[in-house]
Design an enzyme around this catalytic site. Structure first.
Site, short mmCIF file in Angstrom:
data_model
loop_
_atom_site.label_atom_id
_atom_site.label_comp_id
_atom_site.label_asym_id
_atom_site.label_seq_id
_atom_site.Cartn_x
_atom_site.Cartn_y
_atom_site.Cartn_z
N ASN A 151 63.92 -54.63 -58.21
CA ASN A 151 62.65 -53.99 -58.57
C ASN A 151 61.80 -53.59 -57.36
OD1 ASN A 151 62.43 -56.80 -58.24
ND2 ASN A 151 60.59 -56.90 -59.49
N GLY A 207 78.08 -58.16 -56.84
CA GLY A 207 77.45 -58.62 -58.07
C GLY A 207 77.35 -60.12 -58.16
N GLY A 227 64.50 -63.59 -58.52
CA GLY A 227 65.10 -62.97 -59.69
C GLY A 227 64.64 -63.64 -60.96
N SER A 228 65.42 -63.52 -62.01
CA SER A 228 65.02 -64.03 -63.32
C SER A 228 65.11 -65.54 -63.39
CB SER A 228 65.90 -63.41 -64.41
OG SER A 228 67.22 -63.97 -64.35
N GLU A 249 62.14 -68.01 -56.53
CA GLU A 249 60.96 -67.29 -56.98
C GLU A 249 61.39 -66.52 -58.21
OE1 GLU A 249 58.28 -65.28 -58.23
OE2 GLU A 249 59.14 -63.77 -56.90
N LEU A 250 60.86 -66.92 -59.37
CA LEU A 250 61.46 -66.50 -60.64
C LEU A 250 60.50 -65.62 -61.46
CD1 LEU A 250 63.15 -69.94 -61.36
CD2 LEU A 250 64.09 -67.96 -60.15
N GLY A 251 60.69 -65.63 -62.76
CA GLY A 251 59.98 -64.70 -63.62
C GLY A 251 58.54 -65.10 -63.89
N CYS A 283 57.71 -59.09 -61.29
CA CYS A 283 57.54 -60.46 -61.79
C CYS A 283 56.07 -60.76 -62.09
CB CYS A 283 58.11 -61.47 -60.80
SG CYS A 283 57.31 -61.47 -59.18
N GLU A 376 59.21 -62.82 -71.22
CA GLU A 376 59.03 -61.79 -70.19
C GLU A 376 59.82 -60.54 -70.60
OE1 GLU A 376 59.30 -61.45 -65.34
OE2 GLU A 376 60.87 -62.56 -66.38
N PHE A 378 59.67 -57.37 -68.91
CA PHE A 378 60.08 -56.64 -67.72
C PHE A 378 60.20 -55.15 -68.01
CE2 PHE A 378 62.25 -56.58 -63.49
CZ PHE A 378 61.41 -57.47 -62.86
#
Length: 482
Positions: A151, A207, A227-228, A249-251, A283, A376, A378
C-alpha cells in the site's frame, strides 16, 4: 528482464532480483506490464544471507560518518529527482500523484533521520556495586529481514531498511510481489548510487513461500514485518520456536470521534481524507466514524457530498483516487459493503465499482456487530455510527481488537486530551486525521495492531534494530576463592 533503470542495482552477490520464474509487475489501473523481474527462491535466499552476513561485519566496523553519508546521499538524490520513485509508485501501487509525492517525501525524511541515527549516542554508563566501569551499549543484530506491503511500499520498506542499515546491520528485503519495484528494486538502485557497499542490502521479490523461508532462516535473527494481523500472527507463531526477534506492525480499524462541539464540515473533511486516501488501503485508515446524534444528519450529508465529489480513475491521468490493488481486494471490499447492507446498514453513497476503481462509500445505521464496523475493510468505505454519550463512544472505540490510531475532533482540544487516558490506541490525534506518521515518531499500535517494537525516533529504532551488550572493565583482575 527489462532494461529498466533500477535493474542497474542488480549485480552478482549484491542486490539481486533472484533467478527464479519471471514475476510480471502490472499497473492495476490499466493492466499494463510495468516490468518483469525474476522471483527469488530458497537458493537465492541462502546466497543473499551468506553475502549479507559477510558484508555486514565491515559495514558495522565502518565509522558512523560513513553510514550517515550514504543515508544523506540517498536522501539528496531522491530530493533532487523524486520522479525516480513517484513515476513508479503511481502506476505500480495505484497511487494518486499527491499520495506518491507525499510518500517520496516520507522516504526522504526517513533517510535523513537515519543519517542522524548513525551518530546518536548508543549506550549508557551504569552504576555497579563493584569498583569498575559498567557500560550498556547497543550493537547491530547482524542481518535484518524486512517484509513490506503493497500500500505504501516505499516508505513501509524504508522505515525498516534505513535505520537498520544506519545502525550497522545488513538487510534482506522482501517486498510485496505486486510492488517489487517501488517497494524494493527502486530503493536498491537509490542506495547503490548513494554508495552503499555491495552485499549489505539484498532485495528478493517473491510471495508468501519466500516470506516464510525468510522468517525461518537461521541466519536472520530479526524479522521486521508490516502487513495484516492474520499474516502477523502466522509470522509470530513461526518465529517463536526459533526465538527470533520479531517486530510486527499490523492492521487497524481506526475510529474518528466527532464530539458534540466540533465543526461538522471540518470534521467531514478530515473524515473523508482518513477514509478515502489511497482508496482506504492504509493501516491508519479511518474505518469507524462516531458522531453525536445532535450532528449526525449534518455530518452524514457533508461526508456523503464529499464522497460523491471525489474523482476516481487512472492516477497517471491525474485522478486523486486510483484503483485498489487487485481483483481479490476489490471483491473483499465489495463483500463487506454488501454484507453491511444485509446486516441493516444504509448505503448513503458508493458501493459501486468499474474494474478496480471502487467509488468512495458511506454507510450509515451501522451496528457494532456489523462486519463493516467490527473488521478492517482496507478499502474506501466510511461506516458511521451515532452515539448519545461520550462514555458510550469510548467504550465502542475500545471494544475493537485493534489499537492503532484514533482521531478526536472538537473545539475544546484540552478536554479531548483528557480523554486520551481512557483510549486504547498507539496514537491519538486531536483535530487531525487517523492517518498520520513522521520519521521522528516511535510509531506502532497496541492489541492486535502490533507487537515487538516501534518504528521511528532514535530510541525506538535503537531498541528495534540493535541488541544490548553489557561490558565491564576494572583496573585489577578480580580475585575469587576457587
Amino acid at each position: 528482464m527489462s532494461t529498466s533503470p533500477w535493474h542497474n542495482a542488480l549485480f552478482s552477490d549484491g542486490w539481486r532480483a533472484g533467478a527464479g520464474a519471471p514475476l510480471t509487475v502490472t499497473a492495476p489501473a490499466t493492466g499494463a506490464v510495468i516490468d518483469t523481474v525474476a522471483q527469488a527462491d530458497a537458493t537465492d535466499l541462502d546466497r543473499a544471507v551468506a553475502s549479507a552476513t559477510a558484508a555486514q561485519k565491515d559495514w558495522a566496523k565502518a565509522p558512523y560518518a560513513t553510514r550517515a553519508a550514504v543515508m544523506l546521499k540517498a536522501a539528496q538524490l531522491l530530493e533532487a529527482d523524486p520522479a525516480r520513485l513517484t513515476d513508479v509508485l503511481i502506476p505500480e501501487s495505484g497511487s494518486g500523484r499527491g499520495k506518491a509525492d507525499f510518500e517520496a517525501g516520507l522516504v526522504i525524511s526517513e533517510l535523513q533521520e537515519a543519517a542522524a541515527l548513525a551518530s546518536h549516542p548508543y549506550g549508557e554508563l551504569l552504576r555497579s556495586v563493584k569498583d569498575r566501569t559498567s557500560i550498556a551499549r547497543r550493537v547491530p543484530l547482524g542481518v535484518v529481514g524486512v517484509i513490506s506491503p503493497f500500500n505504501f511500499p516505499a516508505i513501509l520498506s524504508m522505515r525498516s531498511v534505513a535505520p537498520a542499515l544506519a545502525l550497522g546491520n545488513a538487510v534482506i528485503l522482501k517486498p510485496d510481489p505486486r510492488t517489487s519495484v517501488s517497494g524494493g528494486l527502486a530503493l536498491a538502485a537509490l542506495f547503490e548510487e548513494a554508495g552503499l557497499p555491495q552485499g549489505v542490502l539484498h532485495v528478493l521479490p517473491g510471495g508468501g513461500e519466500l516470506g516464510a523461508a525468510l522468517v525461518a532462516h537461521p541466519g536472520v535473527p530479526c524479522i521486521s514485518f508490516t502487513g495484516s494481523t492474520p499474516a502477523g500472527r502466522k509470522i509470530g507463531e513461526a518465529a517463536a520456536p526459533l526465538l527470533k526477534r520479531v517486530h510486527l506492525e499490523l492492521g487497524g480499524n481506526n475510529a474518528m470521534l466527532v464530539l458534540p462541539d466540533a465543526d461538522v464540515h471540518a470534521a467531514a473533511s478530515i473524515g473523508a481524507w482518513g477514509s478515502f486516501l489511497h482508496q482506504g488501503q492504509i493501516c491508519m485508515t479511518t474505518g469507524r466514524h462516531l458522531v453525536h446524534r445532535s450532528q449526525a444528519d449534518e455530518y452524514i450529508a457533508a461526508l456523503t457530498e464529499k464522497a460523491r465529489g471525489i474523482p476516481v480513475g487512472d492516477p497517471e491521468e491525474g485522478m486523486p483516487l486510483g484503483p485498489v490493488i487487485d481483483e481479490k481486494q476489490r471483491d473483499r471490499v465489495h463483500g463487506y459493503v454488501t454484507a453491511a447492507v444485509e446486516h441493516g446498514a444504509t448505503l448513503a453513497v458508493g458501493g459501486e465499482y468499474e474494474g478496480l476503481f471502487y467509488r468512495p462509500t458511506v454507510l450509515t445505521d451501522v451496528a457494532t456487530d456489523n462486519p463493516a464496523w467490527a473488521e478492517e475493510i482496507f478499502g474506501p468505505v466510511a461506516p458511521i455510527q451515532v452515539y448519545d454519550d461520550v462514555d458510550e463512544a469510548i467504550d465502542v472505540i475500545n471494544a475493537s481488537e485493534y489499537g492503532l490510531s484514533v482521531s478526536i475532533i472538537t473545539s475544546n482540544p484540552y478536554a479531548a486530551y483528557e480523554l486520551c487516558d481512557r483510549i486504547e490506541s498507539g496514537a491519538v490525534h486531536i483535530n487531525d486525521a487517523t492517518v498520520d506518521d513522521e520519521a521522528v515518531i516511535p510509531f506502532g499500535g497496541s492489541k492486535a495492531s502490533g507487537v515487538g517494537g516501534r518504528f521511528g525516533g532514535p530510541r525506538a529504532n535503537l531498541d528495534t534494530f540493535t541488541e544490548t551488550q553489557w561490558v565491564t572493565m576494572q583496573s585489577r583482575v578480580e580475585g575469587y576463592p576457587f
